[in-house]
Design an enzyme around this catalytic site. Sequence first.
Site, PDB file in Angstrom:
ATOM      1  N   GLU A 158       0.180 -38.378 -20.767  1.00 43.21           N
ATOM      2  CA  GLU A 158       0.038 -39.628 -20.025  1.00 43.21           C
ATOM      3  C   GLU A 158      -0.868 -40.579 -20.803  1.00 43.21           C
ATOM      4  O   GLU A 158      -2.093 -40.421 -20.767  1.00 43.21           O
ATOM      5  CB  GLU A 158      -0.636 -39.392 -18.682  1.00 43.21           C
ATOM      6  CG  GLU A 158      -0.011 -38.388 -17.768  1.00 43.21           C
ATOM      7  CD  GLU A 158      -0.832 -38.303 -16.493  1.00 43.21           C
ATOM      8  OE1 GLU A 158      -0.264 -38.560 -15.431  1.00 43.21           O
ATOM      9  OE2 GLU A 158      -2.049 -38.010 -16.558  1.00 43.21           O
ATOM     10  N   GLU A 211      -5.681 -39.883 -13.047  1.00 46.16           N
ATOM     11  CA  GLU A 211      -6.383 -40.453 -11.897  1.00 46.16           C
ATOM     12  C   GLU A 211      -7.426 -39.486 -11.359  1.00 46.16           C
ATOM     13  O   GLU A 211      -8.482 -39.904 -10.868  1.00 46.16           O
ATOM     14  CB  GLU A 211      -5.365 -40.844 -10.816  1.00 46.16           C
ATOM     15  CG  GLU A 211      -4.524 -42.039 -11.245  1.00 46.16           C
ATOM     16  CD  GLU A 211      -3.194 -42.136 -10.523  1.00 46.16           C
ATOM     17  OE1 GLU A 211      -2.426 -43.054 -10.860  1.00 46.16           O
ATOM     18  OE2 GLU A 211      -2.908 -41.291  -9.643  1.00 46.16           O
ATOM     19  N   GLY A 271       0.947 -47.222 -14.382  1.00 46.08           N
ATOM     20  CA  GLY A 271       0.860 -48.249 -13.349  1.00 46.08           C
ATOM     21  C   GLY A 271       0.591 -49.640 -13.880  1.00 46.08           C
ATOM     22  O   GLY A 271       0.305 -50.557 -13.114  1.00 46.08           O
ATOM     23  N   HIS A 300      -4.516 -34.740 -13.760  1.00 42.42           N
ATOM     24  CA  HIS A 300      -3.896 -36.068 -13.826  1.00 42.42           C
ATOM     25  C   HIS A 300      -4.958 -37.101 -14.176  1.00 42.42           C
ATOM     26  O   HIS A 300      -6.120 -36.981 -13.779  1.00 42.42           O
ATOM     27  CB  HIS A 300      -3.236 -36.409 -12.487  1.00 42.42           C
ATOM     28  CG  HIS A 300      -2.368 -37.623 -12.533  1.00 42.42           C
ATOM     29  ND1 HIS A 300      -2.885 -38.899 -12.477  1.00 42.42           N
ATOM     30  CD2 HIS A 300      -1.021 -37.762 -12.631  1.00 42.42           C
ATOM     31  CE1 HIS A 300      -1.885 -39.772 -12.530  1.00 42.42           C
ATOM     32  NE2 HIS A 300      -0.757 -39.105 -12.635  1.00 42.42           N
ATOM     33  N   GLY A 328       5.845 -41.791 -11.704  1.00 41.95           N
ATOM     34  CA  GLY A 328       4.992 -42.209 -10.603  1.00 41.95           C
ATOM     35  C   GLY A 328       5.730 -43.120  -9.649  1.00 41.95           C
ATOM     36  O   GLY A 328       6.550 -42.688  -8.838  1.00 41.95           O
ATOM     37  N   GLY A 329       5.452 -44.425  -9.750  1.00 43.68           N
ATOM     38  CA  GLY A 329       5.991 -45.389  -8.794  1.00 43.68           C
ATOM     39  C   GLY A 329       7.505 -45.376  -8.658  1.00 43.68           C
ATOM     40  O   GLY A 329       8.039 -45.542  -7.557  1.00 43.68           O
ATOM     41  N   SER A 334       4.675 -45.306 -16.635  1.00 40.44           N
ATOM     42  CA  SER A 334       5.578 -46.414 -16.280  1.00 40.44           C
ATOM     43  C   SER A 334       7.020 -46.123 -16.686  1.00 40.44           C
ATOM     44  O   SER A 334       7.710 -46.972 -17.262  1.00 40.44           O
ATOM     45  CB  SER A 334       5.094 -47.723 -16.901  1.00 40.44           C
ATOM     46  OG  SER A 334       3.837 -48.092 -16.377  1.00 40.44           O
ATOM     47  N   ASN A 390       5.987 -37.772  -8.993  1.00 44.96           N
ATOM     48  CA  ASN A 390       4.667 -37.658  -8.375  1.00 44.96           C
ATOM     49  C   ASN A 390       4.505 -38.814  -7.392  1.00 44.96           C
ATOM     50  O   ASN A 390       4.326 -39.962  -7.793  1.00 44.96           O
ATOM     51  CB  ASN A 390       3.591 -37.711  -9.465  1.00 44.96           C
ATOM     52  CG  ASN A 390       2.184 -37.684  -8.904  1.00 44.96           C
ATOM     53  OD1 ASN A 390       1.969 -37.349  -7.738  1.00 44.96           O
ATOM     54  ND2 ASN A 390       1.214 -38.038  -9.727  1.00 44.96           N
ATOM     55  N   TRP A 391       4.541 -38.497  -6.097  1.00 43.80           N
ATOM     56  CA  TRP A 391       4.509 -39.549  -5.078  1.00 43.80           C
ATOM     57  C   TRP A 391       3.097 -40.063  -4.802  1.00 43.80           C
ATOM     58  O   TRP A 391       2.935 -41.029  -4.056  1.00 43.80           O
ATOM     59  CB  TRP A 391       5.122 -39.028  -3.776  1.00 43.80           C
ATOM     60  CG  TRP A 391       6.567 -38.637  -3.903  1.00 43.80           C
ATOM     61  CD1 TRP A 391       7.363 -38.764  -5.007  1.00 43.80           C
ATOM     62  CD2 TRP A 391       7.389 -38.032  -2.894  1.00 43.80           C
ATOM     63  NE1 TRP A 391       8.622 -38.286  -4.749  1.00 43.80           N
ATOM     64  CE2 TRP A 391       8.675 -37.829  -3.459  1.00 43.80           C
ATOM     65  CE3 TRP A 391       7.170 -37.643  -1.573  1.00 43.80           C
ATOM     66  CZ2 TRP A 391       9.724 -37.255  -2.738  1.00 43.80           C
ATOM     67  CZ3 TRP A 391       8.209 -37.074  -0.857  1.00 43.80           C
ATOM     68  CH2 TRP A 391       9.472 -36.896  -1.429  1.00 43.80           C
ATOM     69  N   LYS A 392       2.095 -39.397  -5.362  1.00 46.57           N
ATOM     70  CA  LYS A 392       0.705 -39.821  -5.206  1.00 46.57           C
ATOM     71  C   LYS A 392       0.354 -40.012  -3.718  1.00 46.57           C
ATOM     72  O   LYS A 392       0.826 -39.239  -2.883  1.00 46.57           O
ATOM     73  CB  LYS A 392       0.437 -41.068  -6.048  1.00 46.57           C
ATOM     74  CG  LYS A 392       0.799 -40.860  -7.521  1.00 46.57           C
ATOM     75  CD  LYS A 392       0.375 -41.994  -8.413  1.00 46.57           C
ATOM     76  CE  LYS A 392       0.781 -41.704  -9.849  1.00 46.57           C
ATOM     77  NZ  LYS A 392       0.317 -42.757 -10.785  1.00 46.57           N
TER      78      LYS A 392
END
Length: 253
Positions: A169, A99, A175, A97, A238-239, A217, A12-14
């Site tokens: 999640e 977020e 994050g 999600h 994610g990141g 993470s 997921n590149w957000k």
Amino acid sequence: MTSTRTPLIAGNWKMHKTVAESESLVRDIINGDRRKDVDVLVAPPFTSLHAVARLVDTSDVGLAAQNMHWEKQGAYTGEVSPLMLADLGVEFVILGHSERRHIFGEKDEGINRKVISALAHGLKPILCVGETLEERRAEKIYGVLEAQLLGGLSGLQPDETARVTIAYEPVWAIGTGHTATPDQAQAVHRLIRRQLIDLSLCNKDLANRVRILYGGSVKASNATEIMAQPDVDGVLVGGASLSAGEFLGIINF
């Protein structure tokens, strides 16, 4: 019983990457040295979906969107419909999600409408669920997950529920650099699979077909331990998915 669920590694590149950067990243993933016995999926931002769709079209890398509206068209400024996503060749869509829930205030009712609409338009939902740190400390994990599963999957037939991928999640691990231990991840994944049955969302056979991903993470350095757990069927990254080298390391857990 040995699982027959094919692992899914989803990136997921957000809100990252321009079109050119997205094209470069997905080329590196497509052409990278990676195992072929797992499903690989990327979720670029909306602005890059068309460009990435063209590049993955002839590859074995799948395409996901990060969100969608439940209506197929209408006066919804700033939204993207399931018809638009399907037209681009999108296969999966991430819904609920953390977020979206905690920053943008999305509720289970709206997420449920999106899940139903996604299935109706041939898209495969990835329904995200998970507790905050406060809820974990208050030992409310069971109740939080029950509410999110019942809310998100309401109105689905059992065979439709089996077509939904669940992503667990732990909000406290997204994050933050903190990751649930493999045992913690396995315990919650097992709980989710049990709840699918206990809440009459599907039967045992169908629940055993549902892929449950871990998201929080995830890095190449911890992917192997997480993926070794029997009820962990993949990861929502994610990141670490913004680097081809790191993402390929996770794929090659």
